[in-house]
Design an enzyme around this catalytic site. Structure first.
Site, mmCIF file in Angstrom:
data_model
loop_
_atom_site.group_PDB
_atom_site.id
_atom_site.type_symbol
_atom_site.label_atom_id
_atom_site.label_comp_id
_atom_site.label_asym_id
_atom_site.label_seq_id
_atom_site.Cartn_x
_atom_site.Cartn_y
_atom_site.Cartn_z
ATOM 1 N N GLU A 125 0.855 -1.184 0.000
ATOM 2 C CA GLU A 125 0.000 0.000 0.000
ATOM 3 C C GLU A 125 0.896 1.242 0.000
ATOM 4 O OE1 GLU A 125 -2.760 0.440 3.254
ATOM 5 O OE2 GLU A 125 -3.852 2.012 2.206
ATOM 6 N N GLY A 265 2.717 2.587 11.013
ATOM 7 C CA GLY A 265 2.419 1.800 12.210
ATOM 8 C C GLY A 265 2.264 0.323 11.904
ATOM 9 N N ALA A 266 1.410 0.014 10.944
ATOM 10 C CA ALA A 266 1.147 -1.379 10.615
ATOM 11 C C ALA A 266 0.375 -1.453 9.309
ATOM 12 C CB ALA A 266 0.338 -2.049 11.721
ATOM 13 N N HIS A 301 -7.192 -1.812 14.979
ATOM 14 C CA HIS A 301 -7.327 -1.129 13.690
ATOM 15 C C HIS A 301 -7.068 -2.083 12.525
ATOM 16 C CE1 HIS A 301 -6.983 2.525 11.062
ATOM 17 N NE2 HIS A 301 -6.192 1.710 10.376
ATOM 18 N N GLU A 302 -5.932 -2.769 12.548
ATOM 19 C CA GLU A 302 -5.589 -3.642 11.417
ATOM 20 C C GLU A 302 -6.575 -4.800 11.331
ATOM 21 O OE1 GLU A 302 -3.663 -2.110 9.568
ATOM 22 O OE2 GLU A 302 -2.801 -0.784 11.080
ATOM 23 N N HIS A 305 -9.820 -3.725 9.729
ATOM 24 C CA HIS A 305 -9.699 -3.562 8.274
ATOM 25 C C HIS A 305 -10.127 -4.818 7.517
ATOM 26 C CE1 HIS A 305 -8.102 0.305 7.193
ATOM 27 N NE2 HIS A 305 -6.950 0.188 7.826
HETATM 28 N N1 TRP Z 1 -3.227 0.892 5.696
HETATM 29 C C1 TRP Z 1 -2.305 1.146 6.776
HETATM 30 C C2 TRP Z 1 -3.154 1.440 7.986
HETATM 31 O O1 TRP Z 1 -3.635 2.492 8.180
HETATM 32 C C3 TRP Z 1 -1.390 2.298 6.513
HETATM 33 C C4 TRP Z 1 -0.050 1.987 5.955
HETATM 34 C C5 TRP Z 1 0.825 1.122 6.438
HETATM 35 C C6 TRP Z 1 0.607 2.622 4.877
HETATM 36 N N2 TRP Z 1 1.980 1.167 5.716
HETATM 37 C C7 TRP Z 1 1.869 2.084 4.777
HETATM 38 C C8 TRP Z 1 0.243 3.600 3.998
HETATM 39 C C9 TRP Z 1 2.785 2.508 3.822
HETATM 40 C C10 TRP Z 1 1.141 4.028 3.029
HETATM 41 C C11 TRP Z 1 2.402 3.487 2.941
HETATM 42 O O2 TRP Z 1 -3.466 0.591 8.725
HETATM 43 ZN ZN ZN Z 2 -5.771 1.805 8.422
#
Ligand code: TRP
Ligand code: ZN
Length: 859
Positions: A125, A265-266, A301-302, A305
């Site tokens: 991502e 963060g993750a 949070h993760e 998702h």
């Molecule tokens: N989708 C991730 C979250 O919010 C965000 C994320 C993690 C992210 N690593 C990234 C976004 C690197 C951009 C680039 O949980």
């Molecule tokens: Zn997220």
């Protein structure tokens, strides 16, 4: 490549469905740190009659071979550019097989396939998959993925990817091949691969329908015990989502890998989350109460998702808030249920007021659904995430918990397995509740912070209290014209013998409401921060203190205290007279500290004046020196006048053996506040030493170190030296030392920073280390960062330029504190502008940095 093709922003208005889609993907990775071979086979299908041109995204790839329906293509049959692979004569249905060579060891950007220490991991991502292979790298292309990982088993015993492990075989050359199938079609941004030598902590969760899910945490050798809190938090999150939304997990295993090198963060990759190790590894010696709170929230949070993001995903990246705003809202609800609801709400409000309002007032202002984007990585912002969550929260407020749940149910019933838009989400809410939300939708397209001005009057004859609301949103950097928004406004009227609570809906530019009440009440406006607006409702010190003491909503009580401090600071700044803390405020503090009871964490929060950043955000231009001075005057007076009270309160709160339990967390927070004021005098060395040495946990130890830092107490040097000795080998704890050193508000700090980067554990490649030093400096050391000679700005400039070729995402995040130069007084504005202009003049800037610098400097 010309500058122009590189710097072309994409627009939401230009969205078009792709000509081709990919239904199935099969990948073979042969892993070696410097030369990884990837073979990728795609089943492609035309989506538009007559489409013949296939354009795949790809960056920094070495293309070795292209086969179409089993036929090797010659280089004349396709075109490769810096960003694309183009094939002109595509049949309506075809199998495409590509082979590329990758160099994960050289990948310091931490996007695509890279090494974290010696383990392979991926981050796709938002647009990282195109650094793994040519692909239709957009979230509306959803495919079933099969992944084969081929590697040396001694070096990489754990070979992981999304979904279920379906095969493992020994190859004749001694390597092993492990195969994974993810049955859920997904966009490539959710793809993940991990290979390494880890310890694994396992557990189980039985879902509401009785399926057993295996939970697996992969962590650095020797660290399994430190993942136990995260494992338990995951079980709580799984249970909470079943009970709150009826949502159950859908695969047989849920894996979490903790890595040290990570930009954020993750990441919620399907069935295989990758986490920054700082949000997994924790125990009482090596993590604070706040760390544990954050771990629970990010694990939640993760996990959340999986439904809001993975099962239902985004059509395009402009819709990012569809998954992020909603998932932040869900993780906030989860935290509120697990810990203190008031405290987690206060936390969210502080984030909005300090960081999101500032973003809206600066050069990067954008709506929660941005309309144009140059570099997607720049839009993982407090606006998309946290204001996005506030917008979801307003829907929850307007529709009620039951109505909101019906909307969620309809959203999943309609869109499971699809890539959809923010509009689709609001439509589900609208249709499930039979409510017209057309006016509400403006929140998605309008940037800026609405100003809500309130006037109140009381008609004694009619026994009527009247509130007149007017709303106005000023133009922002990205958008001139603004319209009225729909604002849910919670109010409470406090009269002698009654309290009235109402939910008002303000949608006009001016609108008034009347209430029957026997005597003039004190009004609480915007209780629970029911809309993300800036409120202007002047109240006297005594009215504000009435709210502090009598409002039903804890957030409103805290907010009134914040307002009181903000008003005092404003008067001092305006008059250039020293700030005098009013006797009533000292008396209130004294009374509350005398017999600390009830929610002590709330008490600690109530007694904490606003931060520099929060105050700064309320001025244009920001009177840096006057604000710092006013804050210092508050500190001194509270420390001196209440010295005996802080001490008495501190001594009443006798610590029990450490446990992460709410009453204990709260007591530690209040003790920390007492210590902060006790250290302010520069004395109390014995008490501070004793507190440090007798602590059985990191929270209490750090409280002493922070108190010494804030007071520039002579003990700071001794204790931080001891701390460094003790934690030298443990980088996550050492990061706290880096941050303490970088945030010491003395002139020497600016010269100390380069020395910190010479520490054997510092690395420019590791974002956690860089953030520990430089984010702490820019965000927690306003005195030195904003020093009048401009050195603080220059230091950050150098670091940003150094990092841009290494890790552009990180460089672009670090540059943020420099961007809003227009918000400062002439002298600082000129220094900031010079620093920014020098950066923009550099050759070869990343898109990440270029987009921010050019917006900041454009007129
Ligand atoms: N989708 C991730 C979250 O919010 C965000 C994320 C993690 C992210 N690593 C990234 C976004 C690197 C951009 C680039 O949980
Ligand atoms: Zn997220």
């Amino acid at each position: 490549m010309t500058q122009n093709t590189l710097r072309q922003a994409k627009r939401l208005a230009d969205y078009q469905a792709p000509d081709f889609t990919i239904t199935d993907v099969e990948l073979w990775f042969e892993l070696e740190p410097a030369t990884t071979l990837l073979t990728a086979r795609y089943q492609l299908k035309s989506q538009r009659k007559g489409a013949t041109e296939l354009v795949l995204d790809g960056q920094q790839l070495e293309l070795l071979s292209v086969k179409l329906n089993g036929q090797q293509l010659t280089p004349a049959q396709y075109q490769v550019t810096d960003d694309h692979l183009r094939i002109d004569q595509m049949p309506a249905q075809a199998e495409l097989e590509l082979q590329v060579r990758l160099n994960p060891a050289a990948n310091t950007a931490l996007e695509g396939l890279y090494l974290s220490d010696s383990a392979f991991c991926t981050q796709c991502e938002a647009e990282g998959f195109r650094r793994i292979c040519y692909y239709l790298d957009r979230p509306d292309v959803m495919a079933r993925f099969t992944t084969h990982i081929i590697a040396n088993q001694q070096r990489y015993p754990a070979l992981l990817s999304n979904g279920n492990k379906v095969a493992e075989q020994q190859l004749p050359d001694g390597r092993v091949q492990v195969s994974w199938v993810d049955p859920f079609p997904k966009p490539c941004y959710l793809f993940a691969l991990v290979a390494g030598d880890f310890d694994c902590l396992t557990g189980q969760y039985v879902t509401q329908s009785g399926r057993t899910v295996s939970l697996e945490f992969y962590v650095d050798k020797g660290n399994a015990a430190r993942a136990e809190f995260a494992l338990e938090a995951l079980k709580r999150a799984m249970c909470w989502d079943e009970q709150t939304y009826g949502l159950e997990y859908d695969l047989d295993s849920y894996m979490v890998v903790a890595v040290d090198f990570f930009n954020m963060g993750a990441m919620e990759n399907k069935g295989l989350n990758v986490f920054n190790s700082k949000y997994v590894l924790a125990d009482q010696q090596s993590a604070t109460d706040t760390d544990l709170y954050n771990i629970e929230s990010i694990i939640g949070h993760e996990y959340f998702h999986n439904w809001t993001g993975n099962r239902v995903t985004c059509r395009d990246w402009f819709q990012l808030s569809l998954k992020e705003g909603l998932t932040v809202f869900r993780d906030q609800q989860f935290s509120a249920d697990m810990a203190s609801a008031t405290l987690s709400r206060i936390d969210a409000v502080k984030t909005i007021r300090t960081h999101q309002f500032a973003e809206d007032a600066g050069p990067m202002a954008h709506p929660i659904r941005p309309a144009q984007v140059l570099e997607m990585n720049n839009f993982y912002t407090v606006t998309v995430y946290d204001k996005g969550a506030e917008v979801i929260r307003m829907l929850h407020t307007l529709l009620g918990a039951a109505g909101f749940r019906q909307g969620m149910d309809l959203y999943f019933a309609r869109h499971d397995g699809q890539a959809v838009t923010c509009d689709d989400f609001v439509s589900a809410m609208q249709d499930a509740n039979g409510r017209d939300l057309s006016l509400f939708r403006r929140w998605y397209s309008q940037s800026g912070t609405p100003e809500l001005t309130v006037q109140s009057s009381f008609d004694a004859e009619q026994q009527q209290f009247k509130l007149v609301f007017s709303q106005h949103t000023a133009a922002t950097a990205d958008q001139q014209d603004k319209r009225n928004l729909l604002l849910p406004v919670r109010i409470e009227l406090l009269a002698k013998n009654e309290k009235q609570q109402h939910l008002l809906v303000v949608s006009e530019e001016q609108q008034s409401f009347s209430f029957a009440v026997a005597e003039p009440p004190v009004a609480v406006i915007l209780a629970d921060f029911s809309a993300p607006v800036r409120l202007h409702y002047p109240q006297s010190v005594s009215q504000l203190l009435t709210v502090v003491q009598h409002a039903s909503d804890g957030v409103a009580r805290w907010d009134a205290m914040q307002q009181l401090w903000s008003d005092l600071v404003r008067q001092a700044v305006r008059s250039s007279e020293p700030l005098q803390v009013p006797a009533e405020v000292v008396a209130l503090y004294r009374a509350l500290l005398a017999t600390p009871e009830g929610d002590l964490a709330f008490l600690a929060e109530l007694l904490t004046p606003p931060s520099f950043d929060l105050l700064a955000e309320q001025y244009q231009p920001v009177p840096v020196d006057a604000l710092l001075q006013a804050l210092q005057q508050i500190r001194r007076q509270l420390a001196d006048e209440l010295a005996a009270d802080w001490l008495n309160c501190y001594q009443q709160l006798i610590p029990a053996p450490y446990a992460y339990r709410q009453e204990q967390v709260a007591a530690r927070a209040l003790r920390a506040l007492c210590l902060d004021y006790l250290a302010q005098s520069g004395q109390q060395a014995e008490l501070l030493l004793q507190a440090y040495q007798s602590a059985d946990n990191l929270t209490d130890q750090l409280a002493v170190l922070k108190a010494c830092r804030n007071a520039t107490h002579p003990l700071f040097e001794t204790l931080t030296a001891q701390f460094e000795q003790r934690w030298r080998e443990d980088v996550l704890v050492l990061d706290k030392w880096f941050a303490l050193k970088a945030s010491l508000p003395t002139k020497d700090t600016v010269y100390l920073l380069p020395h910190l980067t010479q520490h054997p554990q510092f690395s420019w490649q590791n974002p956690n280390r860089v953030r520990a030093v430089y984010m702490a400096f820019a965000q927690q050391n306003p005195t030195i960062f904003h020093a009048a000679d401009g050195k603080g700005y220059q230091v950050l400039q150098q670091v940003v330029l150094k990092l841009d070729p290494i890790n552009p995402q990180l460089a672009a995040r670090l540059v943020t504190p420099l961007l809003s130069w227009r918000r400062f007084e002439t002298h600082r504005a000129a220094q900031l502008k010079a620093v920014l202009s020098q950066m923009l003049a550099q050759q070869g800037l990343s898109n990440d940095l270029y987009e921010k610098l050019s917006k900041s400097l454009s007129d």
